[in-house]
Design a protein around this motif. Sequence first.
Motif, PDB file in Angstrom:
ATOM      1  N   SER A 112       0.813  -1.217   0.000  1.00 22.41           N
ATOM      2  CA  SER A 112       0.000   0.000   0.000  1.00 22.41           C
ATOM      3  C   SER A 112       0.845   1.264   0.000  1.00 22.41           C
ATOM      4  CB  SER A 112      -0.955   0.007   1.193  1.00 22.41           C
ATOM      5  OG  SER A 112      -0.234  -0.061   2.398  1.00 22.41           O
ATOM      6  N   SER A 113       2.151   1.143   0.242  1.00 22.20           N
ATOM      7  CA  SER A 113       3.026   2.319   0.237  1.00 22.20           C
ATOM      8  C   SER A 113       3.338   2.771  -1.185  1.00 22.20           C
ATOM      9  CB  SER A 113       4.331   2.016   0.978  1.00 22.20           C
ATOM     10  OG  SER A 113       5.014   0.950   0.336  1.00 22.20           O
ATOM     11  N   VAL A 114       3.096   1.902  -2.161  1.00 20.24           N
ATOM     12  CA  VAL A 114       3.320   2.244  -3.561  1.00 20.24           C
ATOM     13  C   VAL A 114       2.051   2.899  -4.086  1.00 20.24           C
ATOM     14  CG1 VAL A 114       3.809   1.289  -5.845  1.00 20.24           C
ATOM     15  CG2 VAL A 114       4.886   0.292  -3.820  1.00 20.24           C
ATOM     16  N   ASN A 115       2.210   3.968  -4.882  1.00 21.95           N
ATOM     17  CA  ASN A 115       1.049   4.688  -5.397  1.00 21.95           C
ATOM     18  C   ASN A 115       1.004   4.588  -6.925  1.00 21.95           C
ATOM     19  OD1 ASN A 115      -1.223   6.237  -5.474  1.00 21.95           O
ATOM     20  ND2 ASN A 115      -0.145   8.175  -5.239  1.00 21.95           N
ATOM     21  N   PRO A 116       0.568   3.436  -7.465  1.00 21.46           N
ATOM     22  CA  PRO A 116       0.523   3.284  -8.920  1.00 21.46           C
ATOM     23  C   PRO A 116      -0.605   4.115  -9.526  1.00 21.46           C
ATOM     24  CG  PRO A 116      -0.441   1.385  -7.865  1.00 21.46           C
ATOM     25  CD  PRO A 116       0.087   2.267  -6.764  1.00 21.46           C
ATOM     26  N   ASP A 117      -0.427   4.510 -10.782  1.00 22.45           N
ATOM     27  CA  ASP A 117      -1.429   5.366 -11.413  1.00 22.45           C
ATOM     28  C   ASP A 117      -2.216   4.663 -12.512  1.00 22.45           C
ATOM     29  OD1 ASP A 117       0.631   5.169 -13.244  1.00 22.45           O
ATOM     30  OD2 ASP A 117       0.740   7.315 -13.668  1.00 22.45           O
ATOM     31  N   GLY A 118      -2.065   3.361 -12.634  1.00 24.10           N
ATOM     32  CA  GLY A 118      -2.823   2.595 -13.623  1.00 24.10           C
ATOM     33  C   GLY A 118      -3.496   1.412 -12.964  1.00 24.10           C
TER      34      GLY A 118
ATOM     35  N   PHE B 144      -3.532  -2.789  -9.375  1.00 29.33           N
ATOM     36  CA  PHE B 144      -2.909  -1.484  -9.567  1.00 29.33           C
ATOM     37  C   PHE B 144      -1.474  -1.654 -10.058  1.00 29.33           C
ATOM     38  CE2 PHE B 144      -6.300  -0.767  -6.521  1.00 29.33           C
ATOM     39  CZ  PHE B 144      -6.941   0.317  -7.096  1.00 29.33           C
ATOM     40  N   CYS B 145      -1.127  -0.882 -11.069  1.00 29.51           N
ATOM     41  CA  CYS B 145       0.185  -0.996 -11.707  1.00 29.51           C
ATOM     42  C   CYS B 145       0.515   0.321 -12.400  1.00 29.51           C
ATOM     43  CB  CYS B 145       0.179  -2.153 -12.702  1.00 29.51           C
ATOM     44  SG  CYS B 145      -1.193  -2.088 -13.873  1.00 29.51           S
ATOM     45  N   GLY B 146       1.614   0.342 -13.073  1.00 28.57           N
ATOM     46  CA  GLY B 146       1.959   1.562 -13.794  1.00 28.57           C
ATOM     47  C   GLY B 146       3.410   1.573 -14.226  1.00 28.57           C
ATOM     48  N   PRO B 147       3.785   2.640 -14.857  1.00 29.38           N
ATOM     49  CA  PRO B 147       3.072   3.909 -15.022  1.00 29.38           C
ATOM     50  C   PRO B 147       2.011   3.829 -16.120  1.00 29.38           C
ATOM     51  CG  PRO B 147       5.229   4.075 -16.045  1.00 29.38           C
ATOM     52  CD  PRO B 147       5.157   2.720 -15.392  1.00 29.38           C
TER      53      PRO B 147
ATOM     54  N   SER C  73     -18.746 -11.867 -19.227  1.00 32.50           N
ATOM     55  CA  SER C  73     -19.806 -11.296 -20.052  1.00 32.50           C
ATOM     56  C   SER C  73     -19.379 -10.891 -21.461  1.00 32.50           C
ATOM     57  CB  SER C  73     -20.427 -10.090 -19.344  1.00 32.50           C
ATOM     58  OG  SER C  73     -19.433  -9.123 -19.091  1.00 32.50           O
ATOM     59  N   ALA C  74     -18.077 -10.928 -21.757  1.00 31.97           N
ATOM     60  CA  ALA C  74     -17.594 -10.518 -23.079  1.00 31.97           C
ATOM     61  C   ALA C  74     -16.140 -10.952 -23.225  1.00 31.97           C
ATOM     62  CB  ALA C  74     -17.721  -9.007 -23.235  1.00 31.97           C
ATOM     63  N   ASN C  75     -15.519 -10.541 -24.296  1.00 32.65           N
ATOM     64  CA  ASN C  75     -14.117 -10.905 -24.540  1.00 32.65           C
ATOM     65  C   ASN C  75     -13.198  -9.701 -24.397  1.00 32.65           C
ATOM     66  OD1 ASN C  75     -14.538 -13.645 -25.075  1.00 32.65           O
ATOM     67  ND2 ASN C  75     -15.233 -13.160 -27.144  1.00 32.65           N
ATOM     68  N   TYR C  76     -13.262  -9.028 -23.262  1.00 32.81           N
ATOM     69  CA  TYR C  76     -12.394  -7.884 -23.032  1.00 32.81           C
ATOM     70  C   TYR C  76     -12.125  -7.713 -21.540  1.00 32.81           C
ATOM     71  CZ  TYR C  76     -17.012  -5.795 -22.363  1.00 32.81           C
ATOM     72  OH  TYR C  76     -18.291  -5.536 -21.957  1.00 32.81           O
ATOM     73  N   VAL C  77     -11.095  -6.913 -21.237  1.00 35.32           N
ATOM     74  CA  VAL C  77     -10.782  -6.538 -19.863  1.00 35.32           C
ATOM     75  C   VAL C  77     -10.731  -5.011 -19.818  1.00 35.32           C
ATOM     76  CG1 VAL C  77      -9.542  -8.648 -19.316  1.00 35.32           C
ATOM     77  CG2 VAL C  77      -8.287  -6.717 -20.223  1.00 35.32           C
ATOM     78  N   TYR C  78     -10.789  -4.466 -18.622  1.00 32.86           N
ATOM     79  CA  TYR C  78     -10.837  -3.027 -18.458  1.00 32.86           C
ATOM     80  C   TYR C  78      -9.497  -2.495 -17.945  1.00 32.86           C
ATOM     81  CZ  TYR C  78     -15.835  -3.675 -18.826  1.00 32.86           C
ATOM     82  OH  TYR C  78     -17.082  -4.011 -19.252  1.00 32.86           O
ATOM     83  N   TYR C  79      -9.028  -1.436 -18.578  1.00 33.62           N
ATOM     84  CA  TYR C  79      -7.817  -0.745 -18.151  1.00 33.62           C
ATOM     85  C   TYR C  79      -8.187   0.715 -17.898  1.00 33.62           C
ATOM     86  CZ  TYR C  79      -3.893   2.337 -18.785  1.00 33.62           C
ATOM     87  OH  TYR C  79      -3.002   3.347 -18.615  1.00 33.62           O
ATOM     88  N   GLY C  80      -7.496   1.332 -16.967  1.00 37.85           N
ATOM     89  CA  GLY C  80      -7.717   2.743 -16.740  1.00 37.85           C
ATOM     90  C   GLY C  80      -6.732   3.285 -15.740  1.00 37.85           C
ATOM     91  N   ASN C  81      -6.897   4.546 -15.409  1.00 37.62           N
ATOM     92  CA  ASN C  81      -6.105   5.095 -14.329  1.00 37.62           C
ATOM     93  C   ASN C  81      -7.068   5.483 -13.221  1.00 37.62           C
ATOM     94  OD1 ASN C  81      -6.943   7.887 -14.666  1.00 37.62           O
ATOM     95  ND2 ASN C  81      -5.659   7.952 -16.477  1.00 37.62           N
ATOM     96  N   PRO C  82      -6.590   5.572 -11.991  1.00 38.50           N
ATOM     97  CA  PRO C  82      -7.482   5.780 -10.837  1.00 38.50           C
ATOM     98  C   PRO C  82      -8.381   7.005 -10.938  1.00 38.50           C
ATOM     99  CG  PRO C  82      -5.370   5.055 -10.064  1.00 38.50           C
ATOM    100  CD  PRO C  82      -5.226   5.323 -11.560  1.00 38.50           C
TER     101      PRO C  82
END
Length: 116
Positions: A17-23, A78-81, A105-114
């Motif tokens: 939890s000390s790491v602050n990833p943005d993805g 959570f990952c990044g950058p 429900s489909a053939n995809y995954v979700y990516y984003g930033n926080p």
Amino acid sequence: MNPMENSKDWWMFHGKSSVNPDGKWMLFYQTSELNHAWEKATNSLDKGQLPGISLMKCSTAKTNPRASLHEQKVIIFFCGPADNEEKMLKIGKQLILTMNYKCPSANYVYYGNPSD
């Protein structure tokens, strides 16, 4: 404790939890599969099999009034950058392989930033 046994908290966390990833990558599971997926994810992170991922959170049995599908729950990795598309795609591909992921429900995954 397994996520589907926890009706007190919205989320369960695992990792640094000390790491602050943005993805983030979001994998959705049927509620009947969530405990197994969370166990696999936490074990894989602990064994170093999820490179680039530092922290995970998993929805629990607590009813979320904002959820559109109550029969599905999510594990967020959570990952990044986040601005390094090549690295994010590499992390995502490894995540899908390690988790042997099939979207319910489909053939995809979700990516984003926080901030999404």
